[in-house]
Scaffold this motif. Structure first.
Motif, mmCIF file in Angstrom:
data_model
loop_
_atom_site.group_PDB
_atom_site.id
_atom_site.type_symbol
_atom_site.label_atom_id
_atom_site.label_comp_id
_atom_site.label_asym_id
_atom_site.label_seq_id
_atom_site.Cartn_x
_atom_site.Cartn_y
_atom_site.Cartn_z
ATOM 1 N N GLU A 111 40.833 38.843 47.573
ATOM 2 C CA GLU A 111 40.959 39.125 46.139
ATOM 3 C C GLU A 111 42.365 38.734 45.714
ATOM 4 O OE1 GLU A 111 40.113 43.147 44.815
ATOM 5 O OE2 GLU A 111 40.652 42.649 42.743
ATOM 6 N N ASN B 203 40.226 38.582 39.222
ATOM 7 C CA ASN B 203 39.957 39.611 38.208
ATOM 8 C C ASN B 203 40.005 39.012 36.803
ATOM 9 O OD1 ASN B 203 39.905 42.361 39.667
ATOM 10 N ND2 ASN B 203 41.668 41.295 40.555
ATOM 11 N N GLU C 25 35.659 38.893 39.041
ATOM 12 C CA GLU C 25 35.440 40.345 39.022
ATOM 13 C C GLU C 25 35.612 40.873 37.612
ATOM 14 O OE1 GLU C 25 37.801 42.519 41.773
ATOM 15 O OE2 GLU C 25 37.133 41.345 43.509
ATOM 16 N N ASP D 31 33.138 45.032 39.132
ATOM 17 C CA ASP D 31 34.295 45.721 39.727
ATOM 18 C C ASP D 31 34.250 47.217 39.395
ATOM 19 O OD1 ASP D 31 36.610 46.022 41.113
ATOM 20 O OD2 ASP D 31 37.854 44.765 39.807
ATOM 21 N N GLU E 143 35.920 48.909 48.587
ATOM 22 C CA GLU E 143 37.375 48.807 48.388
ATOM 23 C C GLU E 143 38.062 50.049 48.946
ATOM 24 O OE1 GLU E 143 38.582 46.410 44.513
ATOM 25 O OE2 GLU E 143 37.551 48.264 44.040
HETATM 26 CA CA CA Z 1 39.287 43.821 41.275
#
Ligand code: CA
Ligand code: C2E
Ligand code: CA
Length: 648
Positions: free
Chosen positions: A427, A487, A519, A549, A608
């Motif tokens: 990420e 993101n 995301e 997300d 996560e």
């Molecule tokens: Ca994220």
């Protein structure tokens, strides 16, 4: 000749009579509307009434002159003195009015006052003691002598000074500057004309025209009204704020914010939205001396000066009681979610700009109340919020600099595939290079600032390009990275130019769109789901794919799980961690339940915040596809990430 006959037939008073009608109309218009209690408004009212009187004096002088053989010489002289002194006073008050406007309602100092009145004072002395003679013949009538001449001198001084003011650095708006200049030029032209054509008595017309121009640009009551809500508008709000600041007496700014305005507008239309605001304003008016301002789209503002014996808390208690209700608009029952933000002005801020800043900031920081039955929330703006706003503005500055000077870094956090037992992706997370000004700023914090200040698209573009460049220069694909998760902020996702911008960048760096998983967190910030959905399907058609997300944090609901746009569901740490805490027992149910649900729906899960071996084992056992967290690696800089790829 009777007075009536004189007024109807004498050619010398036709301008004055026309002007009187004109001024009476303006006076009526002026008196009809509710006005702001400004110093300038008071001056204007005096001047407007003065013009009316002045025109009467003017007619009187024409009368005494045309009947010079019937009136006593002293009567004639007095009529002229009144007329000329009045005109002097008028030109002066108009100049003073413009000065007050330009100074933002600030009261002039004693010295300033003395300088301002000096020409008037000298000229008044000349008017009292000077000489005055008359011409009356078949061509017409006029007067001359030092009493008559002095008015040209003081008029020239004040008219020119007024024009000079409009060129200075002050609070006048651009169009106001022009209308003052026009008004003054009209006046000067007419004065010159008068000087050269002594028989034509045009000063009445001159004043009428000048006042009309000024009236239309400053004092026209419509200029201060909001058409939709019938409250005072933003411009009026700025003016009264200036006035209250200049008066240096304590006062409060009360913002009444309709937090769910967007929803109301979406559901019922803007028209109903405005009607709700109008109804709220109607309720507030009696409590606020009718001084209710529509200061921003979803906000009404009250400016309150309280008498000694009255307490702000009581006033607000009253207001809360009144506003704690539903609104009936055209047969619809509309519920509002209101905040009343209270700012004690003299005790906490020192300028108008600070008032705008802090009230805007506090209005934007509202969090919805948990209590569904409570519709009004009161917030006294305090030290803490000022500090928070200060920080907000500092971050805004840092962001602007960062966007202009490549001031960001991207760090990468590896993502582990449990099925294939290796790291196949990462990420990308943004960091600010500036850690000097106020230290490290967490990305969620500056992303929010960027969203609120309209910088998110520029920032987002920069982040994406940064990632592309890194992937291209280091050939990440060849190093075994299958995709990077990027993101996309909810607001960025609403930008209709996003799909093409991203596609172009991908092509520029010779990459493929399926190398990027986007995301998205569907927050409350999203105004229109259709817009986001439209953007997502376009991006999908280009080959990008998506992760949902922060699953488990509140905004993602079950309905969205059936949204086939998302290929991955990212479980937030708040959904994972409780399972590994001892208490309470029901924590043990949620996580496995959620995992099974997604699996049954055919979705893939990324967990996560994986920090321990215990977490890795449990999540792997339950069939979670991907793991991300400090157990494997923190987010790391570019070169560290390349090292990481080499060693794994
Ligand atoms: Ca994220
Ligand atoms: P997020 O998208 O949920 O990112 C995951 C956050 O969890 C990251 O915080 C990451 O450092 C942190 N994290 C990862 N593993 C662990 C762990 O094992 N334990 C703990 N305690 N934390 C872990 P970070 O980098 O501070 O980012 C915070 C948020 O800021 C992100 O949440 C995301 O919403 C936003 N953000 C970060 N970078 C970007 C970006 O490039 N664009 C946008 N739009 N938002 C970003
Ligand atoms: Ca997340």
């Amino acid at each position: 000749m009777s007075i009536a006959e004189f007024l109807l037939t004498d050619i010398n008073v036709r301008f004055q009579i026309a002007s009187i009608l004109f001024v009476v109309l303006m006076l009526m218009n002026f008196l009809m509307y509710e006005k702001l209690p400004l110093l300038s408004t008071k001056f204007f009212a005096i001047a407007l009434f003065g013009v009316f009187l002045e025109l009467i004096f003017d007619i009187t002088t024409v009368y005494t002159l045309t009947n010079i053989d019937k009136v006593a010489p002293w009567q004639n002289r007095l009529a002229h003195q009144l007329f000329i002194a009045g005109m002097d006073a008028l030109i002066f008050s108009l100049f003073f009015y413009i000065k007050i406007l330009a100074d933002g309602q600030k009261r002039p100092s004693l010295l300033q006052k003395l300088i301002c009145v000096a020409p008037l004072f000298i000229s008044l002395l000349v008017i009292i003691f000077g000489d005055l003679s008359y011409v009356v013949n078949e061509k017409g009538i006029y007067s001359y002598g030092s009493v008559a001449t002095t008015i040209y001198i003081s008029a020239a001084i004040y008219l020119i000074a007024s024009i000079i003011i409009t060129f200075g650095h002050n609070e006048l708006e651009q169009n106001s500057r022009w209308s003052i200049r026009c008004a003054m030029v009209v006046c000067i032209l007419i004065t010159l004309f008068q000087f050269n054509n002594k028989y034509v008595l045009s000063s009445g017309l001159s004043f009428g025209l000048m006042f009309l121009l000024i009236f239309m640009s400053f004092e026209n009551p419509k200029e201060h009204r909001d058409q939709e809500t019938k409250c005072f508008n933003k411009r009026a709000y700025h003016l009264l704020l200036s006035e209250y600041f200049s008066a240096k007496k304590p006062f409060y700014v009360l913002d009444i914010v309709v937090n769910n305005m967007q929803n109301i507008n979406n559901k019922y239309g803007h028209d109903i939205g405005h009607k709700v605001l109008t109804q709220i304003a109607m309720e507030c008016k009696p409590l606020a001396n009718n001084l209710v301002f529509h200061s921003r789209g979803n906000t009404l503002t009250l400016l309150l000066r309280l008498p000694e014996e009255e307490k702000i808390a009581d006033k607000i208690a009253n207001l809360t009681t009144i506003l704690e209700r539903e609104w009936n608009v055209d047969g619809n029952g509309v519920a509002t979610d209101l905040s009343i933000n209270v700012l004690d002005v003299l005790n906490s801020v020192s300028s108008k700009d600070e008032v705008y800043d802090i009230t805007l900031y506090v209005a934007g920081k509202h969090v919805a109340s948990k209590d569904k039955d409570k519709h009004v929330e009161v917030c006294y703006i305090d030290e803490q919020q000022f500090k928070a706003n200060q920080r907000f503005l500092t971050i805004y500055n840092i962001l602007q600099t960062a966007i202009a000077n490549d001031g960001i870094n991207i760090v990468y956090q590896p993502i582990y595939s449990t099925k294939r037992q290796k790291f196949i992706s990462a990420e990308a997370l943004v960091r600010l290079k500036d850690t000097q000004t106020i230290g490290f700023i967490p990305p969620d914090e500056f992303i929010t600032v960027a969203e609120e200040k309209g910088l998110i698209n520029d920032l987002g573009d920069m982040i994406f390009e940064n990632i592309c460049r890194f992937a291209y220069e280091n050939n990440l694909v060849e190093r075994g990275v299958e995709y990077i998760e990027v993101n996309i902020s909810a607001l960025q996702g609403m930008d209709t130019s996003l799909p093409d911008k991203l596609k172009n960048l991908v092509e520029k760096y010779n990459l493929t769109t399926n190398f990027f998983n986007l995301e998205i967190t569907e927050t409350a910030a999203i105004e229109s789901m259709e817009m986001l959905a439209g953007n997502m399907s376009k991006l999908k058609s280009y080959g990008f794919w998506f992760s949902m997300d922060d699953f488990g944090t509140g905004y993602s609901n079950l309905a969205k799980l059936f949204d086939e746009n998302y290929e991955l569901i990212k479980f937030d740490k708040s959904l994972i961690w409780p399972y590994f805490e001892a208490e309470p027992e029901r924590n043990k149910v949620l996580l496995p339940g959620a995992i099974n649900l997604i699996k049954d729906l055919g979705g893939k899960i990324v967990a996560e915040g994986v920090e321990t071996k215990e977490m890795v084992d449990m999540l792997t056992e339950h069939g979670v596809d991907y793991l991300q967290g400090y157990y494997f690696s923190k987010p790391i800089g570019e070169s560290d990430y390349l090292e990481f790829l080499k060693s794994h």
